[in-house]
Motif scaffolding. Structure first.
Motif, PDB file in Angstrom:
ATOM      1  N   ALA A 128       0.713  -1.311  -0.057  1.00 20.99           N
ATOM      2  CA  ALA A 128       0.077   0.013  -0.047  1.00 20.99           C
ATOM      3  C   ALA A 128       0.863   1.207  -0.233  1.00 20.99           C
ATOM      4  CB  ALA A 128      -0.962  -0.031   1.119  1.00 20.99           C
ATOM      5  N   TRP A 129       2.112   1.055   0.626  1.00 19.03           N
ATOM      6  CA  TRP A 129       2.922   2.302   0.616  1.00 19.03           C
ATOM      7  C   TRP A 129       3.679   2.442  -0.526  1.00 19.03           C
ATOM      8  CZ3 TRP A 129       3.945   6.342   3.526  1.00 19.03           C
ATOM      9  CH2 TRP A 129       5.243   7.076   3.263  1.00 19.03           C
ATOM     10  N   GLN A 170       3.041   5.996  -3.350  1.00 16.45           N
ATOM     11  CA  GLN A 170       4.011   6.902  -4.053  1.00 16.45           C
ATOM     12  C   GLN A 170       3.784   7.509  -5.124  1.00 16.45           C
ATOM     13  OE1 GLN A 170       6.326   7.615  -1.569  1.00 16.45           O
ATOM     14  NE2 GLN A 170       4.670   6.395  -0.605  1.00 16.45           N
ATOM     15  N   ASP A 171       2.766   6.978  -6.116  1.00 11.14           N
ATOM     16  CA  ASP A 171       2.428   7.526  -7.419  1.00 11.14           C
ATOM     17  C   ASP A 171       0.878   7.963  -7.273  1.00 11.14           C
ATOM     18  OD1 ASP A 171       1.538   4.850  -7.804  1.00 11.14           O
ATOM     19  OD2 ASP A 171       2.121   4.710  -9.515  1.00 11.14           O
ATOM     20  N   MET A 172       0.322   8.000  -6.191  1.00  3.23           N
ATOM     21  CA  MET A 172      -1.114   8.047  -6.026  1.00  3.23           C
ATOM     22  C   MET A 172      -1.375   9.484  -6.418  1.00  3.23           C
ATOM     23  SD  MET A 172      -3.519   8.085  -2.704  1.00  3.23           S
ATOM     24  CE  MET A 172      -3.023   6.189  -1.895  1.00  3.23           C
ATOM     25  N   LEU A 173      -2.540   9.898  -7.182  1.00  7.60           N
ATOM     26  CA  LEU A 173      -3.131  11.057  -7.563  1.00  7.60           C
ATOM     27  C   LEU A 173      -4.351  10.868  -6.935  1.00  7.60           C
ATOM     28  CD1 LEU A 173      -3.294  13.940  -8.960  1.00  7.60           C
ATOM     29  CD2 LEU A 173      -3.831  12.684 -10.990  1.00  7.60           C
ATOM     30  N   ILE A 174      -4.615  12.038  -6.127  1.00  8.49           N
ATOM     31  CA  ILE A 174      -6.258  12.554  -5.990  1.00  8.49           C
ATOM     32  C   ILE A 174      -6.828  13.639  -6.630  1.00  8.49           C
ATOM     33  CG2 ILE A 174      -7.390  12.998  -3.729  1.00  8.49           C
ATOM     34  CD1 ILE A 174      -6.432  10.117  -3.637  1.00  8.49           C
ATOM     35  N   VAL A 200       5.711  13.807   2.752  1.00  6.60           N
ATOM     36  CA  VAL A 200       6.028  12.639   3.754  1.00  6.60           C
ATOM     37  C   VAL A 200       5.370  11.634   3.152  1.00  6.60           C
ATOM     38  CG1 VAL A 200       5.082  12.293   6.066  1.00  6.60           C
ATOM     39  CG2 VAL A 200       5.846  14.710   5.544  1.00  6.60           C
ATOM     40  N   MET A 201       4.183  11.325   2.667  1.00  7.17           N
ATOM     41  CA  MET A 201       3.368  10.129   2.565  1.00  7.17           C
ATOM     42  C   MET A 201       3.305   9.998   1.027  1.00  7.17           C
ATOM     43  SD  MET A 201       0.278  10.658   5.443  1.00  7.17           S
ATOM     44  CE  MET A 201       0.173  12.426   5.241  1.00  7.17           C
ATOM     45  N   GLY A 202       3.830  10.728   0.116  1.00  9.51           N
ATOM     46  CA  GLY A 202       3.951  10.493  -1.395  1.00  9.51           C
ATOM     47  C   GLY A 202       3.014  10.885  -2.446  1.00  9.51           C
ATOM     48  N   TYR A 203       1.471  10.876  -1.840  1.00  5.12           N
ATOM     49  CA  TYR A 203       0.690  11.155  -2.665  1.00  5.12           C
ATOM     50  C   TYR A 203       0.376  12.604  -3.216  1.00  5.12           C
ATOM     51  CZ  TYR A 203      -2.324  12.127   1.634  1.00  5.12           C
ATOM     52  OH  TYR A 203      -2.662  12.695   2.623  1.00  5.12           O
ATOM     53  N   ALA A 226       2.587   4.031   9.928  1.00  4.72           N
ATOM     54  CA  ALA A 226       3.121   5.139  10.562  1.00  4.72           C
ATOM     55  C   ALA A 226       4.794   4.998  10.648  1.00  4.72           C
ATOM     56  CB  ALA A 226       2.472   5.316  11.867  1.00  4.72           C
ATOM     57  N   GLU A 227       5.030   3.734  10.956  1.00  2.00           N
ATOM     58  CA  GLU A 227       6.531   3.861  11.081  1.00  2.00           C
ATOM     59  C   GLU A 227       7.225   3.972   9.864  1.00  2.00           C
ATOM     60  OE1 GLU A 227      10.258   2.616  13.062  1.00  2.00           O
ATOM     61  OE2 GLU A 227       7.916   3.172  14.027  1.00  2.00           O
ATOM     62  N   ILE A 228       6.616   3.371   8.720  1.00  2.00           N
ATOM     63  CA  ILE A 228       7.203   3.688   7.385  1.00  2.00           C
ATOM     64  C   ILE A 228       7.176   4.932   6.745  1.00  2.00           C
ATOM     65  CG2 ILE A 228       6.766   2.970   4.969  1.00  2.00           C
ATOM     66  CD1 ILE A 228       5.844   0.316   5.800  1.00  2.00           C
TER      67      ILE A 228
END
Length: 513
Positions: A170-171, A175-179, A202-205, A476-478
């Motif tokens: 899921a992580w 990293q290439d998530m577009l909202i 921080v989270m990629g999206y 959260a750790e990742i």
């Protein structure tokens, strides 16, 4: 194995050194291959583990970690020290590594061979020694990681690896998530807004705004024959009153228009490569749509319900953080039976120890969490720019244990909050024909809700029947963000202290950086 994860790999790297001779390294290599094969053949891991050999020097470690960064199939790296592996040789490689890391503290042999053990055996099987040396350097480097302790053949150990593997997938997806946001935040709501630049950092999206005028280009290109075909799918898949199939009625027209809205949103999301979206019920195109036809004639609730089922992230009223988190929730639970959904805290039912929260939204709840076959219905909805008859799927949710999660922007950091909940039987809502869930937060209503509010949690959440707080701790750790878990072990005052301690930690951490 879950087919959704077929294109992913988790790499397995074994730490060793040449001090004990080449024969020892050969044995380490053989043991490692056997262990990786055993993990893959266990049937408990959703992602294939790929053995990448032993690392015996700083250069070898750095080369493997660099390769992991550059291989899109690799979603995470498992490291294990079979022998004593001097940890200074891991420094550069760990500094390079950008993929999630799991430190497996295990041993090839399950038990000590008391009668035959000699010094050669001791030199070879030094996980109790080597993993502590390795753990020290991970801590010295402040390297985020998951630590799994246990025998590699035990199901409990394998299940911890499986959870982490799903979170890694899921992580990688994020990293290439577009909202896409169809409209902005509504009514000056703070909790659904936040720093989009920091979120991407921080989270990629990535979050983009799309004006409804651009959506209408896709709307105008939808073919009537395709809408007819989708309406037929609705009538086939969902329980409904036969009268809804009468094409001369307003109800049929609303269902037909809902299908056109769904095809429009699907076309937009597919064309833009987006994995999620938000809506805003005050921004649906021309306000005079009944006369002009240039807009949605109702809130696209049915479309949102069905798109969530297919894995698209969704957030109401412009809530882009929930849209991204729902996509992550759905992605890491693929192949699991329970289901997930976007939900909103609606109203309370005070009933002593059974005091509960009715979770719903106007319309947009994923039918995957339904207790029985959802019903396709059309009812008046008197909110937003479109006060009209509106199609939706109506149901109550399954009973059982689940977890609700949200991410909030605290200004200097993101905070993930998760609460274990117990979903109970809901009574009929004849005057509120929406999808709903009824739950009691753990450990009690008072403590669970009190902790959520003290942590600054949203009124929106991403819910799942399948996952546990371990998933959210790993996430959260990742992401290296704050994590606040509320469950049956939570004490209200201790939780408030945790929030205060966390505040100090993040202030000092920012100052030190």
């Amino acid at each position: 194995m879950v087919k959704a994860f077929d294109n992913f790999e988790v790499w397995f790297v074994t730490g060793a050194q040449l001090l004990y001779g080449g024969d020892a390294v050969v044995q380490v290599d053989g043991h490692s291959k056997e262990m990786v094969d055993g993990l893959n053949n266990s049937g408990r891991l959703p992602i294939k583990v790929v053995y990448k050999g032993t690392a015996n020097s700083s250069k070898e470690v750095a080369d493997i970690m660099s390769a992991a960064n550059n291989d899109n199939r690799c979603v995470g790296v498992i490291t294990w020290m079979h022998t004593f592996s001097p940890a200074k040789m891991w420094i550069h490689g760990l500094q390079i590594l950008r993929k999630p890391l799991l430190h497996l503290h295990t041993q090839y042999n399950k038990q000590i061979p008391w009668k035959t053990m000699d010094m050669d055996f001791m030199n070879l099987n030094q996980s109790a020694h080597g993993d502590r040396e390795y753990g020290h350097i991970l801590s010295r480097l402040r390297k985020p990681r998951k630590t799994v302790v246990g025998y590699w053949q035990d199901e409990k150990t394998q299940d911890h690896i499986a959870v982490w593997s799903r979170v890694c997938a899921a992580w990688a997806d994020s990293q290439d998530m577009l909202i896409l946001r169809f409209g902005d935040q509504m009514n000056n709501v703070a909790v659904t807004d936040g720093d989009k630049v920091a979120a991407e950092q921080v989270m990629g999206y990535h979050v983009d705004y799309m004006p409804f005028s651009d959506v209408m280009v896709y709307f105008n290109n939808v073919k009537d024959v395709d809408v007819d075909a989708l309406v037929a799918v609705y009538f086939k898949d969902y329980a409904h009153d036969k009268v809804l199939e009468d094409k001369s009625t307003e109800a049929y027209k609303k269902i037909w228009n809902s299908a056109k809205a769904e095809l429009t949103l699907r076309a937009v999301l597919e064309d833009k490569g987006a994995k999620g979206f938000t809506t805003n019920f005050d921004d649906l195109g021309d306000a005079n749509v009944e006369e002009t036809g240039k807009g949605f004639d109702q809130i696209p609730g049915l479309a949102s319900q069905r798109l969530m089922h297919d894995g698209y992230g969704f957030g109401a009223e412009g809530d882009w953080k929930s849209a991204a988190l729902y996509r992550t929730t759905w992605f890491m639970t693929q192949g699991l039976p329970g289901g997930s959904s976007f939900l909103e805290d609606y109203t309370l039912n005070f009933d002593g120890d059974n005091t509960s929260i009715l979770e719903a939204h106007m319309l947009e709840i994923n039918p995957d969490i339904a207790e029985e076959k959802p019903r396709l219905e059309v009812h008046f909805l008197g909110i937003g720019i479109r006060k009209s008859q509106t199609a939706r799927l109506v149901f109550t949710s399954k009973q059982g244990h689940g977890i609700a999660a949200t991410v909030v922007d605290m200004g200097n950091r993101f905070r993930l909050i998760a609460n274990d909940v117990n979903c109970i039987k809901s009574k009929p809502l004849p005057k509120l024909p929406v999808a709903s869930n009824l739950w009691i937060p753990e450990p009690t209503f008072e403590v669970g809700v009190g902790c959520w509010i003290n942590a600054g949690g949203t009124h929106h959440s991403c819910f799942s029947y399948d996952i546990t707080d371990e998933y959210w701790r790993d996430y959260a750790e990742i992401a290296d963000i704050e994590c606040c878990i509320i469950n049956n072990k939570t004490d209200y005052e201790d939780f408030r202290k945790e929030l205060r301690f966390n505040e100090v930690y993040y202030m000092l951490n920012k100052a030190l950086r």
